[in-house]
Design a protein around this motif. Structure first.
Motif, mmCIF file in Angstrom:
data_model
loop_
_atom_site.group_PDB
_atom_site.id
_atom_site.type_symbol
_atom_site.label_atom_id
_atom_site.label_comp_id
_atom_site.label_asym_id
_atom_site.label_seq_id
_atom_site.Cartn_x
_atom_site.Cartn_y
_atom_site.Cartn_z
ATOM 1 N N PRO A 180 -3.146 5.026 -1.480
ATOM 2 C CA PRO A 180 -2.905 4.078 -0.206
ATOM 3 C C PRO A 180 -2.005 4.958 0.259
ATOM 4 O O PRO A 180 -1.022 5.209 0.716
ATOM 5 C CB PRO A 180 -2.032 2.710 -0.512
ATOM 6 N N GLU A 214 -8.704 7.124 -3.058
ATOM 7 C CA GLU A 214 -7.808 7.911 -2.891
ATOM 8 C C GLU A 214 -5.872 6.509 -2.841
ATOM 9 O O GLU A 214 -6.461 5.568 -3.307
ATOM 10 C CB GLU A 214 -7.802 7.594 -1.187
ATOM 11 N N GLU A 240 1.144 6.381 3.906
ATOM 12 C CA GLU A 240 1.702 5.650 3.514
ATOM 13 C C GLU A 240 1.994 5.164 5.184
ATOM 14 O O GLU A 240 1.302 5.200 6.198
ATOM 15 C CB GLU A 240 2.971 6.871 3.825
ATOM 16 N N ARG A 241 2.973 4.213 5.234
ATOM 17 C CA ARG A 241 2.873 3.419 6.540
ATOM 18 C C ARG A 241 3.576 3.998 7.511
ATOM 19 O O ARG A 241 4.801 4.966 6.845
ATOM 20 C CB ARG A 241 2.801 2.201 7.354
#
Length: 100
Positions: A16, A14, A18-19
């Motif tokens: 990563p 997958e 987003e923060r």
């Protein structure tokens, strides 16, 4: 059954995530004007005069029409309804209403 025991499932990698940046909302204070006090409403309802109602009319004991028919309110009255081309369901409902 043996197929399920040897089954190997590969999951794709997958991206990563987003923060998420959490920012507390700024509080905006606006002055609130006080609500004006209203005087209590008093309903002044005057009753209408009762004219032409059954209360003011004398009771009808009998009425004689020009064709010789005499209506006497204390006599037994009969009703005849002729239903032509009406669904039987409605005939049953009409019969129940008249028998009540």
């Amino acid at each position: 059954m043996a197929y399920l025991q040897t089954l190997d499932i590969q999951r794709p990698a997958e991206a990563p995530a987003e923060r998420m940046v959490l920012v507390e909302p700024s509080t905006v204070t606006t002055p609130v004007a006080p609500k004006p006090t209203a005087e209590p409403v008093t309903n002044k309802i005057t009753p209408l005069p009762r004219t032409g109602t059954a209360i003011d009319l004398p009771p009808v004991s009998s009425i004689e029409l020009t064709n010789g028919y005499r209506f006497v309110a204390s006599d037994t009255q009969y009703v005849v309804l002729a239903f032509t081309g009406v669904d039987p369901l409605y005939l049953g409902e009409a019969r129940n209403a008249l028998n009540r």
